[in-house]
Write a protein that holds these residues in place. Structure first.
Motif, PDB file in Angstrom:
ATOM      1  N   GLU A  53       9.506   8.708   5.215  1.00  0.00           N
ATOM      2  CA  GLU A  53      10.600   9.671   5.390  1.00  0.00           C
ATOM      3  C   GLU A  53      11.783   9.034   6.116  1.00  0.00           C
ATOM      4  OE1 GLU A  53       9.378  13.429   7.019  1.00  0.00           O
ATOM      5  OE2 GLU A  53       8.017  13.819   5.330  1.00  0.00           O
ATOM      6  N   GLY A  54      11.491   8.130   7.061  1.00  0.00           N
ATOM      7  CA  GLY A  54      12.560   7.422   7.755  1.00  0.00           C
ATOM      8  C   GLY A  54      13.382   6.568   6.796  1.00  0.00           C
ATOM      9  N   SER A  89       0.818  -1.214   0.000  1.00  0.00           N
ATOM     10  CA  SER A  89       0.000   0.000   0.000  1.00  0.00           C
ATOM     11  C   SER A  89       0.855   1.268   0.000  1.00  0.00           C
ATOM     12  CB  SER A  89      -0.918   0.015   1.219  1.00  0.00           C
ATOM     13  OG  SER A  89      -0.136   0.031   2.416  1.00  0.00           O
ATOM     14  N   LEU A  90       2.137   1.148   0.317  1.00  0.00           N
ATOM     15  CA  LEU A  90       3.049   2.289   0.422  1.00  0.00           C
ATOM     16  C   LEU A  90       4.399   1.866  -0.126  1.00  0.00           C
ATOM     17  CD1 LEU A  90       3.513   5.186   1.716  1.00  0.00           C
ATOM     18  CD2 LEU A  90       4.364   3.944   3.724  1.00  0.00           C
ATOM     19  N   LYS A 112       1.582   8.388  10.281  1.00  0.00           N
ATOM     20  CA  LYS A 112       2.464   7.264  10.609  1.00  0.00           C
ATOM     21  C   LYS A 112       3.144   6.716   9.345  1.00  0.00           C
ATOM     22  CE  LYS A 112       2.435   2.773  12.933  1.00  0.00           C
ATOM     23  NZ  LYS A 112       1.636   1.782  13.640  1.00  0.00           N
ATOM     24  N   GLU A 113       2.363   6.588   8.269  1.00  0.00           N
ATOM     25  CA  GLU A 113       2.928   6.117   7.001  1.00  0.00           C
ATOM     26  C   GLU A 113       3.943   7.126   6.441  1.00  0.00           C
ATOM     27  OE1 GLU A 113      -0.550   3.512   4.879  1.00  0.00           O
ATOM     28  OE2 GLU A 113      -0.978   5.645   5.239  1.00  0.00           O
TER      29      GLU A 113
END
Length: 180
Positions: free
Chosen positions: A161-162, A131-132, A155-156
């Motif tokens: 970004e992490g 999904s991401l 959260k996503e």
């Protein structure tokens, strides 16, 4: 023949000049890690561009989507769509192909008559449910956060970004992409 050769030489110079002037958003001394075990069949389909590092070929684009499908020759069809300026703006489409170079590492080309003009497209992360996704390039001139829906949760976004930060990207340079 001479005209064709001159056209190819000119295109090569333009390609190299554009690459030379492209911004670099990544510390290249940091090793990049691609998604282990990327399932290309699950990756196919429509993705919404959530955020990107600024680049010349998407200048002024909003409502950007990318659709991936298998081609008969085993490569992946890449159909990128953007609207210029506003969500009701003129639709522009780029139709290209991607080739799997190694697990999680693809190369894309939107100029079929210039086969050496391939760009790196490395899948750095994909959620377990596909999904991401986070995509980048070793040169650090491009990078994207993609999702199956036009919006993602905080959260996503933090997860994406992490992943970019871990791969040496300066996420302060990301620009959000307006979606419906």
């Amino acid at each position: 023949m001479r005209i064709v050769l001159n056209t190819l030489i000119a295109a090569a110079f333009i390609s190299f000049a554009v690459q030379a002037e492209a911004a670099n958003y990544r510390d290249r001394s940091v090793s990049m890690a691609v998604q282990a075990g990327l399932d290309l069949k699950k990756y196919l389909g429509k993705w919404y561009e959530i955020a990107r590092f600024p680049n010349r070929f998407e200048r002024g684009c909003v409502g950007v989507t990318a659709e991936y499908s298998m081609r008969a020759d085993g490569d992946v069809r890449v159909l990128n769509t953007c609207r210029k300026g506003t969500l009701n703006g003129k639709v522009e489409v780029a139709d290209g192909s991607a080739r799997v170079e190694a697990p999680g590492r693809l190369s894309v080309n939107f100029v079929p008559w210039l086969p050496f003009a391939r760009g790196d497209y490395w899948v750095l992360y994909v959620a377990s449910d596909y999904s991401l996704a986070v995509v980048g390039s070793p040169k650090g001139t491009t990078g994207w956060i993609l999702a199956r829906t036009p919006r993602i949760s905080a959260k996503e976004r933090a997860k994406a970004e992490g992943v970019l930060s871990k791969n040496g990207y300066d996420v302060r340079e990301l620009e959000d992409v307006l979606q419906k």
